[in-house]
Design an enzyme around this catalytic site. Structure first.
Site, PDB file in Angstrom:
ATOM      1  N   ASN A  84       0.841  -1.213   0.000  1.00  0.00           N
ATOM      2  CA  ASN A  84       0.000   0.000   0.000  1.00  0.00           C
ATOM      3  C   ASN A  84       0.868   1.252   0.000  1.00  0.00           C
ATOM      4  O   ASN A  84       0.548   2.238  -0.668  1.00  0.00           O
ATOM      5  CB  ASN A  84      -0.955  -0.011   1.198  1.00  0.00           C
ATOM      6  N   HIS A 120      -7.978  -1.130   6.026  1.00  0.00           N
ATOM      7  CA  HIS A 120      -8.233  -2.466   6.574  1.00  0.00           C
ATOM      8  C   HIS A 120      -8.868  -3.308   5.474  1.00  0.00           C
ATOM      9  O   HIS A 120      -9.766  -2.841   4.772  1.00  0.00           O
ATOM     10  CB  HIS A 120      -9.160  -2.373   7.788  1.00  0.00           C
TER      11      HIS A 120
END
Ligand code: GAR
Length: 227
Positions: free
Chosen positions: A16, A112
């Site tokens: 990410n 998440h």
């Protein structure tokens, strides 16, 4: 345009983080990745950041033992040194104290790999498969004292397949994480995320269209044709 200075906090491979670094290379992107911090000296993401010439720092949590506040003082010192304005958690596997979270309130994001509030915490893909959901996804939200909770900025959905394992589902979700996180950071850095009554309202976005339906309708059509 003055770009917001962002730190990405990692503990592991940092995919990410890499997606945010790539997005931030675009001239019109409103944020720059000013720093990558890992709490683990061996995090693979550190080398990835260095390969992009992004400054890195390690704030190892181990010498601080259970003293989370002392660890966070060291972390905050590095964030101050680099004049960081926004923080993105990217697979950062440390619980943060209420004080640290309050200091960064409205300026710290987390991603998440589940459609929160479903499946917070560890092994979200295992949790999703156990629950038998047909759709899972990813959530970017403001960080609050409770882990994997807080006002939701953006979500992305993916189908769950009957033969999925936690690993195959994780890979499908990770793919959309890499699109979702740069979008959410862009919205925040542009000042378009308004917190009203505990919910995020996003200014100036088009309403999203369409629906993800699982199983896909044409699966049934195919069976009809073969009968
Ligand atoms: C990502 O899937 C992220 O959503 C998850 O850890 C992975 C980190 O991967 N975060 C959480 O589970 C937070 N509760 P990455 O290091 O390749 O970005």
């Amino acid at each position: 345009m003055v770009k917001k200075r962002v730190a990405v906090l990692i503990s592991g491979r940092g995919s990410n983080m890499a997606a945010l670094i790539e997005a931030a290379k675009e001239r019109s992107y409103p944020a720059e990745i000013a720093l990558v911090v890992s709490n683990r000296p061996d995090a693979a993401g550190l080398a990835r950041a260095e390969a992009h010439a992004i400054p890195t720092a390690v704030v190892d949590h181990r010498p601080y033992g259970k003293d989370r506040a002392a660890f966070e003082r060291a972390l905050q010192a590095v964030l101050d040194e680099y004049r960081v304005e926004l923080v993105c958690l990217g697979g950062f596997m440390r619980l943060l104290t209420r004080d640290f979270v309050l200091h960064w309130e409205g300026r710290m994001l987390n991603i998440h790999p589940a459609l929160l509030p479903s499946f917070p915490g560890l092994d979200p893909h295992g949790q999703a498969l156990k629950a038998g959901v047909k759709i899972s996804g990813a959530t970017v939200h403001f960080v609050v004292a409770q882990a994997d909770a807080g006002p939701i900025i953006a979500q992305a959905a993916v189908p769950v397949r009957d033969d999925d394992t936690p690993a195959t589902l994780a890979a499908r979700v990770l793919n959309v994480e890499h699109r979702l996180y740069p979008l959410a950071l862009r919205l925040l850095a542009e000042g378009r995320v308004k917190l009203i009554g505990g919910h995020c309202l996003i200014e100036g976005t088009h309403p999203a269209e369409g629906a993800l339906i699982v199983p896909a309708a044409h699966d049934t059509d195919d069976r009809d044709r073969s009968e």
